[in-house]
Each structure stands twice: as structure tokens, then as C-alpha cells.
Design a protein around this motif. Structure first.
Motif, short mmCIF file in Angstrom:
data_model
loop_
_atom_site.label_atom_id
_atom_site.label_comp_id
_atom_site.label_asym_id
_atom_site.label_seq_id
_atom_site.Cartn_x
_atom_site.Cartn_y
_atom_site.Cartn_z
N UNK A 126 -141.29 -32.40 -4.20
CA UNK A 126 -141.14 -30.96 -4.39
C UNK A 126 -142.16 -30.27 -3.50
N UNK A 127 -141.69 -29.32 -2.71
CA UNK A 127 -142.58 -28.53 -1.87
C UNK A 127 -142.40 -27.07 -2.22
N UNK A 128 -143.46 -26.42 -2.68
CA UNK A 128 -143.42 -25.01 -3.05
C UNK A 128 -144.34 -24.25 -2.09
N UNK A 129 -143.75 -23.31 -1.36
CA UNK A 129 -144.51 -22.48 -0.42
C UNK A 129 -144.66 -21.09 -1.00
N UNK A 130 -145.90 -20.68 -1.22
CA UNK A 130 -146.22 -19.36 -1.75
C UNK A 130 -146.96 -18.59 -0.66
N UNK A 131 -146.45 -17.41 -0.31
CA UNK A 131 -147.03 -16.65 0.80
C UNK A 131 -147.06 -15.17 0.47
N UNK A 132 -148.13 -14.50 0.89
CA UNK A 132 -148.24 -13.05 0.70
C UNK A 132 -147.14 -12.33 1.47
N UNK A 133 -146.57 -11.31 0.83
CA UNK A 133 -145.59 -10.43 1.47
C UNK A 133 -144.40 -11.19 2.01
N UNK A 134 -144.00 -12.26 1.33
CA UNK A 134 -142.84 -13.05 1.73
C UNK A 134 -142.24 -13.68 0.48
N UNK A 135 -141.00 -14.17 0.60
CA UNK A 135 -140.40 -14.91 -0.50
C UNK A 135 -141.24 -16.15 -0.79
N UNK A 136 -141.41 -16.48 -2.08
CA UNK A 136 -141.90 -17.79 -2.46
C UNK A 136 -140.69 -18.71 -2.53
N UNK A 137 -140.84 -19.91 -2.01
CA UNK A 137 -139.69 -20.80 -1.89
C UNK A 137 -140.07 -22.22 -2.27
N UNK A 138 -139.18 -22.88 -3.00
CA UNK A 138 -139.37 -24.29 -3.36
C UNK A 138 -138.22 -25.10 -2.80
N UNK A 139 -138.53 -26.33 -2.42
CA UNK A 139 -137.53 -27.27 -1.93
C UNK A 139 -137.67 -28.56 -2.72
N UNK A 140 -136.66 -28.88 -3.51
CA UNK A 140 -136.64 -30.09 -4.33
C UNK A 140 -135.74 -31.12 -3.64
N UNK A 141 -136.34 -32.18 -3.12
CA UNK A 141 -135.56 -33.22 -2.44
C UNK A 141 -135.21 -34.32 -3.43
N UNK A 142 -133.90 -34.51 -3.63
CA UNK A 142 -133.42 -35.45 -4.63
C UNK A 142 -132.59 -36.54 -3.97
N UNK A 143 -132.68 -37.76 -4.52
CA UNK A 143 -132.01 -38.92 -3.95
C UNK A 143 -130.52 -38.88 -4.26
N UNK A 144 -129.71 -39.23 -3.24
CA UNK A 144 -128.28 -39.46 -3.42
C UNK A 144 -127.98 -40.93 -3.13
N UNK A 192 -128.36 -47.44 2.76
CA UNK A 192 -128.91 -47.21 1.42
C UNK A 192 -130.27 -46.53 1.46
N UNK A 193 -130.49 -45.63 0.51
CA UNK A 193 -131.80 -45.01 0.32
C UNK A 193 -132.18 -43.96 1.34
N UNK A 194 -131.22 -43.49 2.15
CA UNK A 194 -131.56 -42.53 3.20
C UNK A 194 -130.83 -41.20 3.04
N UNK A 195 -130.14 -40.99 1.92
CA UNK A 195 -129.40 -39.76 1.70
C UNK A 195 -130.08 -38.93 0.61
N UNK A 196 -130.19 -37.63 0.87
CA UNK A 196 -130.84 -36.73 -0.08
C UNK A 196 -130.10 -35.40 -0.12
N UNK A 197 -130.30 -34.69 -1.20
CA UNK A 197 -129.87 -33.30 -1.33
C UNK A 197 -131.11 -32.48 -1.68
N UNK A 198 -131.30 -31.38 -0.98
CA UNK A 198 -132.48 -30.54 -1.19
C UNK A 198 -132.06 -29.22 -1.79
N UNK A 199 -132.56 -28.94 -2.99
CA UNK A 199 -132.29 -27.67 -3.67
C UNK A 199 -133.33 -26.65 -3.19
N UNK A 200 -132.87 -25.52 -2.68
CA UNK A 200 -133.75 -24.47 -2.19
C UNK A 200 -133.77 -23.34 -3.21
#
Length: 381
Positions: free
Chosen positions: A26-44, A96-104
Motif C-alpha cells: 500500500x502506498x499512500x501519498x499525502x501532499x499539500x494543495x493536492x489530492x491525497x491518493x492511495x494505491x493498493x497493489x493486490x495479487x492476481x 505465476x506470481x507476476x500479475x497484480x491489480x492496483x486499486x487507486x
């Protein structure tokens, strides 16, 4: 401290153990005067017939809510983001093990940025009053925090999205417009606030010594910053001219020495696009304050060595030994990275001044071999 842990909410439901096991990062980017955004990378993965398993789009609707919380080991969960799912990105591979889906995921200010409109003028209204009204139009904003503004222009016209308009109002009035995750899921906080002026409320970041918790710090100086802003505006009632001038030093510095001596401070005119009212005080103040942040810090927190979660719009003290860089900084950006085994924080911050360094402090830093009877002010160069 106990072990660090995180939890994820999909709508009103906490993520199941199976869902948590499939989260790689999980990567959460918090920035002044901008959208805060998270990226959840999940295994497929693929089943025996070649069909993709666990595709998040099968269970998560567009703009469904996702919330991420973190406990750094003190038993309290801190919300990092709470808002809508705005996209799903795929990385697919037959191996195998190289596919992911990232929820933004973005914070709830995404709802304020959906529709562009031209709205009838707000007449004789303060910017903070307008902000309160606009935040109140959205069910996702359960609470507001506002710093009152003084000027009441004859008319203020909105054109664009609500979020664009709020940020324009904030820029013109020395404020910041943003949305924070609330204590409860689905109840965010709409903010129209000035940068904090009080002392840092976070544990210090330490670069050297036994309590070291910071690594790879770089501090740069903006050679064009630190201006003294001059404004001139024509008054419509009597055709006179209103003038105003200010600088970061006039507004109150974070430390005891300015970035530049007064005689070397550059003089700049307030651009016409920013001089939209008959009283230029707020606009000139806002520009001088923005320009005043001439020192920029970028660094990384050593994992497991810092007992707090960093966030933008807050101050933190940097202890960089006997250097003028030590002192309070305003945090502008934080990237939180969470994996099943590790939590890291990267930060960016800014400051408008430097600290005085005494000869005794320099001697101590050198091991006590140098004795001085007077103190000296040390500049950057």
C-alpha cells in the motif's frame, strides 16, 4: 512499541483475512494543495482454465469507499486516507506470481471536483463563509475547520469545480483548502486553514546521535525565493491607489534568522491576475508567505525508529546538529509505504529561515576541542 499493523475498510466492512493476504503493498501519498491518493497493489492469479481470480472490479464499484488505517505500535489506528475508488490498474502476465491489480483511491475532495459550473456571484461574503457553505453541500464532509477571513468583496464569482474554486479562494486569502479523513469511516473533514504558526507538535526528526531516526536528508535553497511583495490596486470609488508591501520576515519567521538580509531581499510586484480585489493585503500576504519558504527538505524516516505518523500541514522539528538547518519545518508531502513486513515514511518539508549556531555548539559538535568565548551567526553560504 508493539508490532506495527494496518487495516483496510471496503465500504462499511473491514477487509477479510484473505483480502489482506493478497495485498502486496500500500502506498499512500499525502501532499499539500493536492489530492491525497492511495494505491493498493493486490495479487492476481490464474485458475486451471486460464481465468483471472480475485479481480477487484468484480466486488468493488467505481467510487465505492476505501479507508486505510495504520497503527505504528502504540495501539491507536491513524487514518491515512478515506475516500472513493477512482480507478483500477492492471499488470497482467501469464507467468505465476507476476500479475497484480492496483486499486487507486483518492480523498473525498474528489467529490468536490466532479462538475464544472458557473455559479451566481456571492455578494459581500467572506471567503471563509463561502468555503463553509460549499463544504456543506457534500454529504461526505461531516465536519469543517475554518480560519476566518476578513475581506468581504462586493462580488465573488465561482467558475469551475467546487474544489478549483475553493483552492482559488484559499490562494488569494493565505489559506489552504483540503479534505482530511475523519475519525469515523465516511465522515471526512473539510478544511480552509492557514499554515500552522504554533510550535511543532510531532516528535523531532534526528539526524545524528543515539536517537537518530532520519536518513538521506537533502536540503536545498530556492535562489529566487524570499521576496518582498509589493502591491498596487486602483480603487473604483475614488480612483485612488491602494499600496501594500510585505515579506516573510514581516509575517513572522519560523526561526530567528531570515534566509536573506533585508538589503538583499528581492522586490517583486504582485501579478495583476492575483490583484483581484480593491484591498491587496490578503493576496500580497499569501504570495509573500509562499515565496518565503526558500529551504526544502527531502528525507526518509528509518523504519521502526520514529514513534509518530507524519502528515502534511503540520510542523516537525529537524535536529541536524550544529548547523543552521536545525529547526521547525512545515511538512508538504509524505509517502507512506506499507507491506506485510515493513512500514516506511518519506517526507518533504519547507522552512523560511535559518537557526543561529553558537560557537559553543560548533565546538561541541567537533568533540569539545575548540573553545570560543563569543557566539557567531552562521549563514548558509
Amino acid at each position: 512499541m508493539t508490532e506495527q499493523r494496518f487495516r483496510v475498510w471496503f465500504g462499511a466492512d473491514a477487509a477479510s483475512e484473505d483480502q489482506l493476504r493478497r495485498i502486496e503493498e500500500i502506498e499512500v501519498t499525502q501532499e499539500m494543495d493536492a489530492f491525497w491518493e492511495a494505491r493498493l497493489r493486490m495479487v492476481l492469479c490464474l485458475d486451471a482454465r486460464g481465468a483471472w481470480l480475485h479481480w477487484p472490479g468484480e466486488t468493488q464499484e467505481p467510487f465505492s469507499r476505501i479507508r486505510i488505517e495504520l497503527d505504528i505500535g502504540d495501539g491507536r489506528f491513524t487514518p491515512l486516507i478515506d475516500g472513493p475508488l477512482v480507478s483500477i490498474d492492471a499488470a497482467l502476465d501469464s507467468q505465476p506470481g507476476r500479475s497484480t491489480a492496483t486499486l487507486v483511491v483518492r480523498d473525498d475532495s474528489a467529490f468536490l471536483n466532479r462538475d464544472e459550473e458557473a455559479e451566481a456571484p456571492f455578494e459581500h461574503r467572506k471567503a471563509s463563509e463561502i468555503a463553509s457553505e460549499l463544504f456543506g453541500r457534500f454529504a461526505q464532509i461531516a465536519e469543517t475547520r475554518l480560519d476566518a477571513t476578513e475581506a468581504s468583496p462586493e462580488t465573488t464569482t465561482r467558475r469551475g469545480t467546487v474544489l478549483q474554486f475553493l483552492r482559488e479562494l484559499a490562494t488569494a486569502n493565505d489559506r489552504h483548502a483540503y479534505v482530511l479523513p475523519g475519525d469515523e469511516p465516511g465522515a471526512s473533514i473539510g478544511c480552509f486553514l492557514a499554515a500552522p504558526t504554533d510550535a511543532a507538535d510531532l516528535p523531532p526528526l534526528v539526524m545524528i546521535g543515539d536517537g537518530r531516526n532520519l536518513a538521506n536528508a537533502s536540503i536545498t535553497q530556492d535562489p529566487d525565493g524570499g521576496e518582498r511583495t509589493h502591491a498596487q490596486v486602483l480603487r473604483l470609488d475614488d480612483q485612488g491607489v491602494t499600496t501594500f508591501a510585505t515579506s516573510a520576515a514581516d509575517l513572522g519567521l519560523m526561526r530567528n534568522l531570515p534566509a536573506l538580509p533585508a538589503d538583499l531581499t528581492p522586490r517583486r510586484m504582485l501579478p495583476p491576475a492575483e490583484a483581484t480585489g480593491e484591498d491587496p493585503t490578503a493576496a500580497a500576504t499569501a504570495r509573500a508567505r509562499r515565496s518565503g519558504y526558500v529551504f526544502h527538505l527531502a528525507s526518509q524516516v528509518i523504519p521502526g525508529c520514529y514513534a509518530a505518523v507524519l502528515n502534511p500541514y503540520r510542523k516537525v522539528r529537524l535536529d541536524a546538529g550544529a548547523t543552521p538547518y536545525s529547526g521547525d519545518y512545515l511538512i508538504t508531502r509524505v509517502v507512506h509505504r506499507i507491506t506485510p513486513s515493513l512500514y516506511t515514511q518519506e517526507l518533504e518539508a519547507k522552512a523560511d529561515s535559518v537557526s543561529e549556531v553558537s560557537g559553543a555548539a560548533v565546538a561541541e559538535a567537533l568533540g569539545g576541542g575548540l573553545q570560543l568565548s563569543v557566539s557567531a551567526s552562521v549563514g548558509i553560504f
